[in-house]
Design a protein around this motif. Sequence first.
Motif, PDB file in Angstrom:
ATOM      1  N   THR A  89      38.384  18.257 -27.049  1.00  0.00           N
ATOM      2  CA  THR A  89      38.078  17.628 -28.323  1.00  0.00           C
ATOM      3  C   THR A  89      39.217  17.559 -29.108  1.00  0.00           C
ATOM      4  O   THR A  89      39.425  16.599 -29.869  1.00  0.00           O
TER       5      THR A  89
ATOM      6  N   LYS B  11      30.774  23.273 -26.053  1.00  0.00           N
ATOM      7  CA  LYS B  11      31.506  23.111 -27.144  1.00  0.00           C
ATOM      8  C   LYS B  11      31.929  21.296 -26.989  1.00  0.00           C
ATOM      9  O   LYS B  11      31.724  20.509 -27.882  1.00  0.00           O
TER      10      LYS B  11
ATOM     11  N   ALA C 159      28.568  19.125 -27.499  1.00  0.00           N
ATOM     12  CA  ALA C 159      28.262  19.129 -28.931  1.00  0.00           C
ATOM     13  C   ALA C 159      29.118  18.318 -29.837  1.00  0.00           C
ATOM     14  O   ALA C 159      28.665  17.479 -30.651  1.00  0.00           O
ATOM     15  N   TYR C 160      30.568  18.224 -29.312  1.00  0.00           N
ATOM     16  CA  TYR C 160      31.362  17.559 -30.212  1.00  0.00           C
ATOM     17  C   TYR C 160      31.049  15.946 -29.971  1.00  0.00           C
ATOM     18  O   TYR C 160      31.061  15.215 -30.865  1.00  0.00           O
ATOM     19  N   CYS C 161      30.945  15.581 -28.563  1.00  0.00           N
ATOM     20  CA  CYS C 161      30.722  14.296 -28.289  1.00  0.00           C
ATOM     21  C   CYS C 161      29.565  13.755 -28.677  1.00  0.00           C
ATOM     22  O   CYS C 161      29.271  12.468 -29.131  1.00  0.00           O
ATOM     23  N   ALA C 162      28.338  14.430 -28.775  1.00  0.00           N
ATOM     24  CA  ALA C 162      27.163  14.138 -29.244  1.00  0.00           C
ATOM     25  C   ALA C 162      27.415  13.613 -30.939  1.00  0.00           C
ATOM     26  O   ALA C 162      26.779  12.616 -31.432  1.00  0.00           O
ATOM     27  N   GLU C 163      27.993  14.750 -31.429  1.00  0.00           N
ATOM     28  CA  GLU C 163      28.319  14.421 -32.914  1.00  0.00           C
ATOM     29  C   GLU C 163      28.878  12.920 -33.333  1.00  0.00           C
ATOM     30  O   GLU C 163      28.730  12.247 -34.081  1.00  0.00           O
ATOM     31  N   LYS C 164      29.931  12.659 -32.153  1.00  0.00           N
ATOM     32  CA  LYS C 164      30.689  11.424 -32.536  1.00  0.00           C
ATOM     33  C   LYS C 164      30.346  10.222 -31.793  1.00  0.00           C
ATOM     34  O   LYS C 164      30.846   9.212 -31.928  1.00  0.00           O
TER      35      LYS C 164
END
Length: 327
Positions: free
Chosen positions: A171, A200, A203-208
Amino acid sequence: MAPTAAAPEVALRSGNARPMPAIGMGTSKYPLVPETTRDAVLAAVEVGFRHFDTASLYGSERSVGEAVVQALRCGLVASREEVFITSKLWCTQCHPHLVLPSLRESLQNLQLEYVDLYLVHLPVCLKPGPAAFPAKREDAMPFDFEGVWREMEECHRLGLAKAIGVSNFTTRHLDKILAAATVPPAVNQVELNPAWQQRKLRAYCAEKGIHVTAYSPLGGQKWSGTEGNAVLESEVLTEIAKSRGKSIAQVALRWIYEQGVSPIVKSFSKERLKQNLEIFDWELTDDDLVKISQIPQKKIVIAANGIFSTEGEFTSVDLLDIEIVEE
């Protein structure tokens, strides 16, 4: 052997990219035997694979290209557009002035006019030169995230890479790319399997809006001197496989797919390749998913161990800048 039904496809966040088949075949194999790799890729086409993952480091680009040419000649695929090809920029090429020439060299090896996806192989920069593996620690250099990504975007603008992305980025690394990006990375390819679930990062990649692809989906890497295989020897996965009448590998790959991640499998066996495609017409139960979520987590690939020899010291790079441990 009749081909398996076509794999589902994943839409990538990139204006020029075709959808990516939700499972791919990896082609890194040491030692490399070009004819064996070519024949394995051709066998994968025959059973239904349409997504092939290579890299300049692997030395397999020529074999992949030859297999695609032969598949077209034999009528196994009707056109270039039916196959999805990923290649990668190696660490010695991670300099702004080398990005475009490196992709052109890969395209020449592949006998293609474009790749469907081009990835920065690692958030590591080494002195320019031949791709030595393992590398010398003293060859590590500061990574120009903005400059390298700017040139990746140029590859995309020119149509030489229909989509661009990264591999092994945490991230923290992705934050650096996104801060400079006009064209955000479409994909982040990382080590991911039931024994290293990357919650973790996912989740970050899904958000972006970054799609995640998984190498070592069956836990096969041995870079850090580990013993055994935490995926294929998992009691949890073994129990689920027996109850479902599936192989342990199929359970692991199905779990990855159900997480919204695309596995990159590395098998040169035609029968296993076929089995790896047979994961899309059934589902894991909620109870299965709970059990898999409780599997102890352990990372296999450690950047410093996997890339660098034990000799020499880091002179210009903080080790934390290149380590890819996420959780």
